[in-house]
Design an enzyme around this catalytic site. Structure first.
Site, PDB file in Angstrom:
ATOM      1  N   HIS A   1       2.432  10.986  -0.846  1.00  0.00           N
ATOM      2  CA  HIS A   1       1.183  10.733   0.000  1.00  0.00           C
ATOM      3  C   HIS A   1       1.390   9.657   0.966  1.00  0.00           C
ATOM      4  O   HIS A   1       1.020   9.939   2.311  1.00  0.00           O
ATOM      5  CB  HIS A   1      -0.059  10.599  -0.756  1.00  0.00           C
ATOM      6  CG  HIS A   1      -1.317  10.381  -0.171  1.00  0.00           C
ATOM      7  ND1 HIS A   1      -2.337  10.968  -0.136  1.00  0.00           N
ATOM      8  CD2 HIS A   1      -1.904   9.124   0.677  1.00  0.00           C
ATOM      9  CE1 HIS A   1      -3.282  10.473   0.466  1.00  0.00           C
ATOM     10  NE2 HIS A   1      -3.003   9.290   1.029  1.00  0.00           N
ATOM     11  N   GLU A   2       1.934   8.536   0.669  1.00  0.00           N
ATOM     12  CA  GLU A   2       1.865   7.310   1.401  1.00  0.00           C
ATOM     13  C   GLU A   2       3.030   7.269   2.466  1.00  0.00           C
ATOM     14  O   GLU A   2       2.896   6.972   3.635  1.00  0.00           O
ATOM     15  CB  GLU A   2       2.197   5.803   0.562  1.00  0.00           C
ATOM     16  CG  GLU A   2       0.837   5.633  -0.252  1.00  0.00           C
ATOM     17  CD  GLU A   2      -0.281   5.711   0.585  1.00  0.00           C
ATOM     18  OE1 GLU A   2      -0.488   5.411   1.737  1.00  0.00           O
ATOM     19  OE2 GLU A   2      -1.310   5.863  -0.193  1.00  0.00           O
TER      20      GLU A   2
END
Length: 380
Positions: free
Chosen positions: A143-144
């Site tokens: 996600h990051e």
């Protein structure tokens, strides 16, 4: 690392289980249409990158970097090595050449973020590390990394700065309103960017149930044996469809100050995308490449964004969205639907089948007008 799994350098490792890799993938492949249209437009603006990098002297970015370097633990082969492996793995799968620095900071609140103007940095809290298992954490790291690949860190840093600025200029007449208008618009974009990053996390982890578990734990804590993914998704459906127009307004008011969508909403959106043709095409190797980004049409991106919003409104079960659809479609019983929708503000309306219903309502009009709308609840 080559496609046959051999290491290119001593720092890269084979993923812990067999997953697909996406060489040269553009972030446009997984970005939410509303997020993508804004990013495409900004990338095409002449001098945009120069202006934002010039802002780095005004924003506390250098201070943030020094703060994390001095008061957090930098992830490496010697510190939080399992997170280091996940980070390299995520960058390998999404083909992000430059691995962003990653820090673990002491904070019991589960959280992660990707910030920075010149270069993105990833920060995860100890609360998050302790909460998630390996596959759930892999989705979060992905996600990051998705944020970093999309360039979201630039706008996240600006949002943090403006939020702080709004507090400082609150005493200036209209100053706070002007800044908060920008912050509100940025938050709406950022909520969509979170949906984009959730998709990137799924592309990295390639385990939908793990992604769902992670979102569920963010909402309910580390009590997985007490929770159920299917029941959690049912909550999202109930949240969207339940209530009347009053609830629809309250939903909007609840979400406005947030930078992230609600956990149940994120889970439902991710499941919907995972089952879509767009996701399957990516998994089959058919996706836009970074080399094509410069040729992307801004107009096409905005049309896709508009179509996405229109589709969301059309398919929504929310009472307010259904009313908007009726307005657009010219529903025959539109007046009745509006009246029934606002019954939540005034209490149930008398039945038209009741021979005294009309008279009772007329008899009550005078006192209500004179004394004010007694049944109207105070604003939240």
């Amino acid at each position: 690392m080559s496609d046959d799994g051999r290491e290119r350098t001593g720092h890269e490792r084979v993923p812990s289980r067999q997953r697909r890799r996406f060489p040269g993938i553009s972030s446009r492949a997984y970005e939410h249409p509303a997020d993508r249209s804004a990013l495409v437009a900004l990338r095409r603006l002449s001098g945009f990158d120069t202006v934002f990098k010039a802002l780095s002297g005004l924003l506390p970015e250098r201070s943030l970097r020094l703060l994390f370097l001095s008061d957090s633990v930098r992830v490496s082969e010697r510190q939080f090595s399992h997170l280091h492996t996940m980070l390299l793995d995520a960058c390998y799968i999404l083909d992000l050449e430059k691995v962003p620095p990653m820090y673990v900071t002491q904070d019991p609140q589960p959280n992660a973020m990707c910030i920075g103007l010149d270069e993105p940095i990833i920060v995860v809290t100890t609360g998050l590390v302790e909460l998630l298992d390996e596959e759930e954490m892999r989705a979060v790291v992905g996600h990051e990394v998705g944020h970093a690949l999309s360039g979201h860190s630039v706008y996240r840093t600006v949002l943090l700065f403006l939020t702080t600025l709004a507090l400082k200029v609150a005493w200036i007449p209209l100053g706070n309103l002007a800044v908060m208008a920008i912050v509100t618009a940025l938050r709406e974009w950022f909520r969509k960017s979170e949906l984009s990053a959730d998709r990137a996390g799924l592309l990295v982890g390639q385990d939908l149930r793990a992604s769902m578990r992670g979102l569920m734990k963010m909402a309910g804590g580390n009590h997985l044996h007490e929770m159920n993914v299917d029941a959690f998704l049912e909550q999202a459906e109930e949240y969207e469809a339940g209530g009347d127009l009053r609830d629809s307004v309250l939903k909007i008011l609840n979400v406005l100050p947030r930078s992230h969508p609600f956990a149940t909403v994120r889970a439902a959106e991710l499941k919907k995308w995972a089952e879509s043709r767009d996701h399957q095409r990516i998994m089959d190797g058919h996706y836009p490449r970074r080399s094509e980004d410069k040729d992307t049409s801004v107009g096409d991106s905005f049309r896709e964004s508009a179509a996405s919003y229109a589709g969301d409104v059309k398919d929504s079960k929310d009472p307010l969205m259904k009313l908007v659809t009726d307005l657009a479609g010219g529903a025959g019983d539109l007046g009745g639907r509006v009246r029934r929708g606002f019954d939540g503000f005034r209490g149930a309306a008398p039945s038209k089948d009741d021979p005294r219903g009309g008279q009772d309502q007329r008899d009550g009009e005078g006192p209500r007008d004179a004394e004010g709308p007694r049944d109207t609840p105070p604003a939240s």
